[in-house]
Structure formats: C-alpha cells, structure tokens
Design an enzyme around this catalytic site. Structure first.
Site, short mmCIF file in Angstrom:
data_model
loop_
_atom_site.label_atom_id
_atom_site.label_comp_id
_atom_site.label_asym_id
_atom_site.label_seq_id
_atom_site.Cartn_x
_atom_site.Cartn_y
_atom_site.Cartn_z
N SER A 681 0.87 -1.29 -0.01
CA SER A 681 0.13 -0.04 -0.01
C SER A 681 0.83 1.22 0.02
CB SER A 681 -1.09 -0.25 1.45
OG SER A 681 -0.03 0.11 2.31
N LYS A 724 -6.61 3.84 8.15
CA LYS A 724 -5.56 4.73 7.54
C LYS A 724 -6.22 6.35 7.67
CE LYS A 724 -3.29 1.47 4.76
NZ LYS A 724 -3.16 0.77 3.42
#
Length: 794
Positions: A681, A724
């Site tokens: 990611s 996140k």
C-alpha cells in the site's frame, strides 16, 4: 361416527381413554335420571355419554373428555349402586352447557382419533425407528411377562396393522397405566405424544426385566446402558464392588454418563481390566484417571439455548458502542438459528486491532444464547498436541485444549473462543493449524478424536468463534473454514462515548467507588485520548481511567476518618496522576517533515491500527557504487518489491518525457523504530518521495497518501482504508489521497470526519504527482534536467 353433538356428561375418577373398556360404579340415588335415560325402550348399546376426569370438574376452558358407548348396564337389587361397562370411542372438547336437569347436557366438539404422525419425514422416521427398536427389545427380554402366543401375535400384527393401532395395542397389553398416565394420554394433542409416551414406558419396562433377569445369587452386577437412541447394550458381568470403593464411584459415573454405545463398550472393557488389575500396578492410577475423565465428559449434557433476538439486541447494545455492521451480522446469525436450530452455522472469526472489543463481544453472544463460555488462548501454540492432546502412553499425558474446555464447561454446547488464532505457528512437533481443521470442519467435527481420550466426541454442537489481529497470520486452510468479520478502530468521538457510558461506570463499580462523588470532565477524557494514549482500541484508555481510580483510592484510604469529599478530575490534575504527557496533540514528526526534499507522508495499517508513515529518500555519493538502492527500516519483502516497482516506473517516466537524472545511489528509509513493516500500500508514497529527491522539489505539505502501483503506473486498491484515514485525521492532516477503487470504503468513515477531510481519489500515479508536486505534472515534464539514468540494483 354416529355421535350426537349433545351428550349427557358425568365426571368419574377413573380416566377413560379412547379404545379402552372401563367398568364404573355409580350411586343409584345420585344418578337415577341417568339410569332411567339409559334404561328407556331405546337400545342402550346405541347410546353415548361423555366421560370427563373428576380432576377437571371445576375447569372452565379446554376441558377434554371421552365419548363413551354404553356396552352394558348391571344393576343389583340389594345394592344401591349400579355399574356401567363403557367403551371409549373418541376424544371431545367440552362446549356450552345446554341443561342441568334432569341430566347435565353439554354441546361437544368431536376430536377425531389420531391416525398419523406429524412433522417432517426425518422426524417421523426417527420416531418410528425408535419405537420399533424398543418393541423388539421388550419382546426379547420380557420373557417372564409375555406369553409366547402374545409375542408371536405382536410380531405378526406389527407387519399388518397401521402404526396407531399397534400403539393402541401396546398401551392396552404391555404398559401399566397409572391414573396420571391415563390423564396424560387423554390430553395428548397428536399421535407423536402418545408414541413417545409408549416408547419411554417400554424402555423402562425393558430395563426392569433385564435387571430382574440378571440379578442372580452370584452377586454379579449387569452392565446396562440405555442411550437416547434406544440402543440397549450389555457387557459381561463384573464382580460386585463395595459401596465405599473408589471403583464404585467410577462405575456410577459411567452408568450415568449417557455416552454412546461404542464408547460405552470400550470404556467398560477398560473398566473390567482396571477391576482385575492390582492397585500396585503402575498402570492402575493412569487407567483410573483416564476412565474417570472419560466418564465425566458431558457426552449428552447441554444447556437449553435461548434464541431471543430482542435479548441479543439488548445485550449487544448494553455492552458495546457502535459496531453496527458487526452487531447486524451477529443478529443475522441468531435469526437463522431461530428459524432452524439444527443448522450448523459458519465459524465466525473477528479480525481487528487490540482493544476494539473482540473478546467481549463473544462473551455477549454466549450470554445472549444462555450458553457457557470458555476461552482458549492459541497465542504461541506450536504443537498439534496442544490441540489434540497426548497419547496415554506418554508420562503426564493430558487431553488437548478443546476437550479440556468442553469438560470444564460441563456441557457439550458451550461457546468456545479460539483467541489469537493468528499467533499459532508451525513447530518441530507438528502443525497446530492442521489439528484445528478437524475441529472447525462441520463435515467431520461430529466425531472429533482427542489423542488422550482416543474415542470420538461430537463437537458439532459447540459454537466456535475465533479472534485475530491480522488476517494474514491465519493459515489459509483455516481461513477457508471461517467467516471473517472485521472490527475496525474507534474515532476520538467514539472513544469519548465509550469512556463516558461504558468504561467509567464499569471501572467505578470494580473499584467499589459507586458511592463516591467522582466527576471526570469531558475535556479530561479528551486529553487522555490525545496526550496519553495512541491506540486504535480503548484498552490503554481503560488503564488510564483505572489509574485515576488508583490515585483516588489512596486519598480515600489515607483520609478515611474524614468526611468523603467530591473528586473532580480536571485536565490539569492529570499531570499529578500521570506525570508528563506521552504524546503531543500535534504530530511534530509530520510537521517537521513538510517542505523537505525526498520526504513523503504515507499511511499504513499495523496490528494496533492505522498509523502515519514518513518515507525518506536521500542520495548517497560513492566512488565504488553507482545506480544502486539501499533500503532500511525493517522493510519486508512486499515493501522491497514496491520500492523496485516505484523506481522502475520513474525510469519509464523519465524516458517518456525525455528527462535525465544523474547517476547516484539512493537510500530509502522507513522510520518509526523497530516496528516490522510490510504490505502492498506504499507504492505511490515511495514514487512521490523519489520524485521529490530526483527533481529536488519539496512536496506540498500535510498531504498523506496510500495506494499501490503497477508497472504501468495504475493505482491499485488497498485495505484498511478506515484505519488509515483515521490516523491521518488524528495527525491533523486535512488532505488524503486514496485509490479510486477504494471509494466504496468511505461509507465506513463517520460523516463528521469525511466532511473535515479533503479525500482525493486517483487512478494513476501521474494524477498523484499533479496534486503533490508544486507546479503539477507540467513542471516534472520540463526537460531541463541533466544527463542519464542508470539501472538501480537492490
């Protein structure tokens, strides 16, 4: 049936059942009108009366009686009584009264005789098979009670008569009915109830006959077992054991265990061997412990499950804040069980960071279902014997954790929590994940064999629920057998609500401080969340609130002789309780990283939730090495590949735009100490950091990003979007770049956070660069940079 809908009614002590013949004695003086009615010119045998049990005399509703046909009337001149011989025809329900004189006449509602079983085919077949087996056992062992012609007749008729007539025959010929039994049969609502009653009575009669047959002068004890499937089993006789002997207690435990027939056979073989063994034999204590353990397992003991959707809703609401998606899935799970209690549901696995309530929500499920709860910690297990137990041949052998948990729960249908299922690992003594397959596979867990018990035990009724912090740590074979439910971290507002309505009342109760006047201000809770904890869950928040109670407890005890004062916990008082602040409200590392060449702000998921990840890149000038790449910061294999892909994309970008960069070594670093980092990611963040380094342009400040890239520069979807974005929000970052394919995950973000953030979806890396580079993509495409680019090696 030619039965009138109005009948004279009499109440009698004997209970008349349809199909039975009964002789009742009545007083002439009291029942003269009835006698005259029956002795009129009409044929008395064609007349009917209603017979109701005397116990129902004062009942008003739901009175059940029997229509009786008069077979004969017996009168004796010298006796002031007469006798009626009556035959039960069918049941009736008492309706409205018509008259009291000269006869008690009521309207009746005829209830047709039961001729068919009710329920689905599986239930019906099971009842019939059970009844047939009991009849066979009864005719085989009731030698003294049944004449040979009667046994032959029963066998012949069993093949010719319909089931309801065979049941009627058994009721009349083989079962001794008490008045209470007759009343129970009269009020049966279907043939199923009568069949079950007859089956159970024939079981009891069979056992009595077996005991009577086998009790002889030798003082030997017959080993008899009757389980719920009607299988009668007999072992060879063993000498009688004194009541005070320890073997007698074990024998009683075996007798009352209700274990399956095959298991009972094996245990009785072991028991017989134990009985013949000398107490000085080294195997004596081993064998006695084994038999005692097996006999006391809950083979057929279970708690009655409470399937109440409203209760489950209230239980989950009472103990947990938010988590609507998780609660809805649990309610769906319970609703399906209400519709089909026998259905084997999926193995649920709650995945989420520590402190978000995985264990407590499993406890709430167990409580709402009224099942016992047991927790098995799988963290650190590296041997299959921990799951399946040890062979009895080993010294100190023990059952595995599954059988131990079932034995401790004393029921065969507890809720067992398989905690930290992602923390197991394969060791030199076997793979514990492989041992769990037999437990979690619904196709084979009805005969789970523990190595110590070495006999099949049905664990299909156990509700297994697993928890994990990281789904990647769960072995793939186990993951395939479980339904994963993700529990994500809490926002600051959610933590405030949890602290106020759940944690503080619970903590005050645990510390016996309910009566004290303690006020913890909202600003105090907010400061604890921001300055003294850094977590996704609420475990550390709970510890800090407990520390406040510890601080108050000392003051209360030291001043116990004084009047109890009010305690108001303000933000200023936290410095006295916790000393210095652990974290700054402002993320100084993020702010210091802004406006610097070679630095980009990324977002990652860790076992404790989302975090902001600074990525640093710098040039290394070396005489010996050129065009190489150095990677530090405990980066894993996946992250190393992300760096290589980012570097190769930049080379393609430079070539396509006729831009050259100097040959030099590049050092990419992932800070934040010794925390291992891996996961697909960080691709776009690495590209932005290297672009900033090569072009010597600081990126726009306070922009965080997450997303992986392909070799062609496409931005790929990633996981953990909610955690996140929460990490970015808590670090005062207002702009977040995410893959366009992750837009669907934004609905998981609270509305107030979405409104305060500028969330930008992107399809490819060039869109990202156009956002984060001052001057946009056009500035990078200006061919004003020097010479050539080499191939970098990692």
């Amino acid at each position: 049936m030619d039965i009138p809908n109005e009948l004279p009614i009499i109440y009698t002590t004997p209970v008349l059942i349809p199909g039975f013949i009964l002789k009742i004695r009545l007083q002439v003086e009291k029942y003269s009108n009835l006698l005259n009615y029956l002795q009129t010119n009409h044929d008395s045998k064609s007349k009917h009366i209603g017979i109701i049990p005397k116990t129902d005399f004062e009942k008003v509703e739901n009175v059940i009686g029997t229509v009786a046909r008069i077979r004969s009337i017996i009168t004796i001149n010298s006796v002031q009584d007469f006798f009626l011989v009556i035959e039960g025809i069918c049941r009736f329900k008492l309706d409205v009264k018509i008259a009291d004189e000269p006869l008690h006449i009521h309207k009746i509602i005829i209830i047709e005789n039961f001729k068919n079983l009710q329920g689905d085919e599986k239930v019906i077949n099971k009842l019939i098979a059970e009844f047939n087996k009991v009849v066979i056992d009864y005719t085989q062992y009731a030698e003294n009670k049944l004449y040979e012609p009667a046994k032959r007749s029963l066998k012949i008729l069993s093949n010719k008569l319909p089931l309801y007539q065979i049941v009627d025959l058994c009721l009349k010929g083989f079962v001794h009915l008490t008045p209470a039994d007759a009343y129970e049969i009269l009020r049966a609502t279907n043939l199923n109830d009568i069949l079950i009653f007859v089956t159970n009575r024939l079981k009891q009669e069979t056992i009595k006959e077996i005991k009577h047959t086998n009790s002889d002068k030798t003082g030997l004890i017959p080993v008899i077992h009757f389980n719920e499937k009607n299988n009668v089993m007999f072992n060879s006789k063993i000498p009688e054991i004194p009541a005070s002997h320890e073997l007698n207690q074990i024998y009683k435990a075996i007798k009352g265990s209700d274990m399956p027939i095959p298991v009972h056979k094996e245990i009785m073989k072991e028991f017989k061997r134990l009985h013949e063994m000398s107490t000085s034999n080294p195997d004596y204590s081993v064998l006695i412990n084994y038999i005692s353990y097996v006999a006391n397992l809950p083979w057929n003991k279970r708690t009655e499950e409470t399937l109440d959707l409203e209760k489950a809703k209230n239980m989950l609401k009472l103990n947990h804040y938010g988590m609507d998606k998780v609660k809805n899935r649990i309610l769906q799970f319970i609703a399906v069980k209400i519709l089909n209690p026998d259905r084997r549901g999926p193995i649920l696995c709650f995945v989420g960071p520590p402190g978000v309530g995985k264990t407590s929500i499993v406890k709430a499920i167990a409580s709402s279902l009224n099942r016992t709860f047991r927790r098995i910690s799988l963290g650190g297990i590296n041997c299959h014997s921990d799951i399946k137990g040890h062979r009895r041949t080993y010294i100190g052998a023990l059952p595995g954790c599954i059988i131990q948990a079932i034995n401790q729960s004393k029921t065969n249908n507890p809720v067992i929590l398989l905690d930290e299922i992602d923390k197991m690992y394969k060791g030199s003594n076997g793979d514990p994940a492989a041992a769990l397959l037999e437990v979690l596979d619904p196709e084979q867990n009805n005969s789970f064999v523990d190595s110590y018990v070495n006999l099949p035990f049905d664990v299909s009724q156990v509700m297994f629920i697993a928890t994990a912090n990281n789904v990647l740590g769960i072995p793939r074979t186990l993951r395939d057998r479980m339904e994963l439910i993700y529990l994500e971290g809490y926002t600051e507002d959610e933590k405030m609500q949890i602290a106020e309505f759940y944690l503080i009342p619970k903590i005050l109760k645990d510390h016996n401080m309910n009566e004290l006047q303690i006020t913890i201000c909202n600003n105090t809770i907010k400061d604890i969340i921001q300055k003294y904890t850094r977590e996704t869950g609420v475990r550390e928040l709970q510890r800090k609130l407990e520390a406040i109670c510890h601080y108050i407890a000392v003051d209360v005890v030291e001043n116990s002789d004084k009047k109890i004062k009010n305690y108001v916990i303000t933000p200023e008082l936290l410095l006295n309780i916790f000393d210095s602040e652990l974290y700054s409200v402002k993320n100084t590392l993020v702010e210091e990283s802004c406006n610097r060449v070679g630095i980009a702000i990324g977002l990652v998921c860790t076992p404790v939730g989302g975090q902001v990840q600074i990525i640093e890149a710098t040039k290394l000038y070396s005489r010996n090495k050129k065009n190489c790449l150095i990677l530090t910061g405990l980066a894993g294999k996946v992250l190393r590949e992300s760096v290589i892909i980012a570097q190769n994309w930049i080379q393609s970008f430079v070539k396509n735009n006729e831009v050259g960069i100097d040959n030099f070594c590049v050092h990419v670093h992932f800070p934040t100490g010794g925390i291992p980092k891996d996961g697909p990611s960080a691709g776009i963040t690495i590209v932005c950091a290297l672009i900033s380094l090569y072009w010597k342009i600081p990126l726009r400040s306070m922009i965080a990003m997450t997303g992986e890239i392909s070799l062609n520069g496409n931005v790929l979807p990633i996981g953990g979007v909610r955690d996140k974005i929460l990490a970015a929000y808590n670090s005062n970052i207002k702009t977040v770049i995410i893959p366009e394919l992750n837009l669907k995950d934004l609905k998981k973000i609270p509305k107030n956070i979405r409104e305060n953030l500028n969330i930008i979806p992107v399809k490819n890396v060039e869109e990202v660069l156009d956002i984060v580079v001052p001057g946009g993509l056009a500035k990078l495409q200006n061919p004003s940079f020097s010479t050539t680019i080499g191939t970098c090696k990692l």
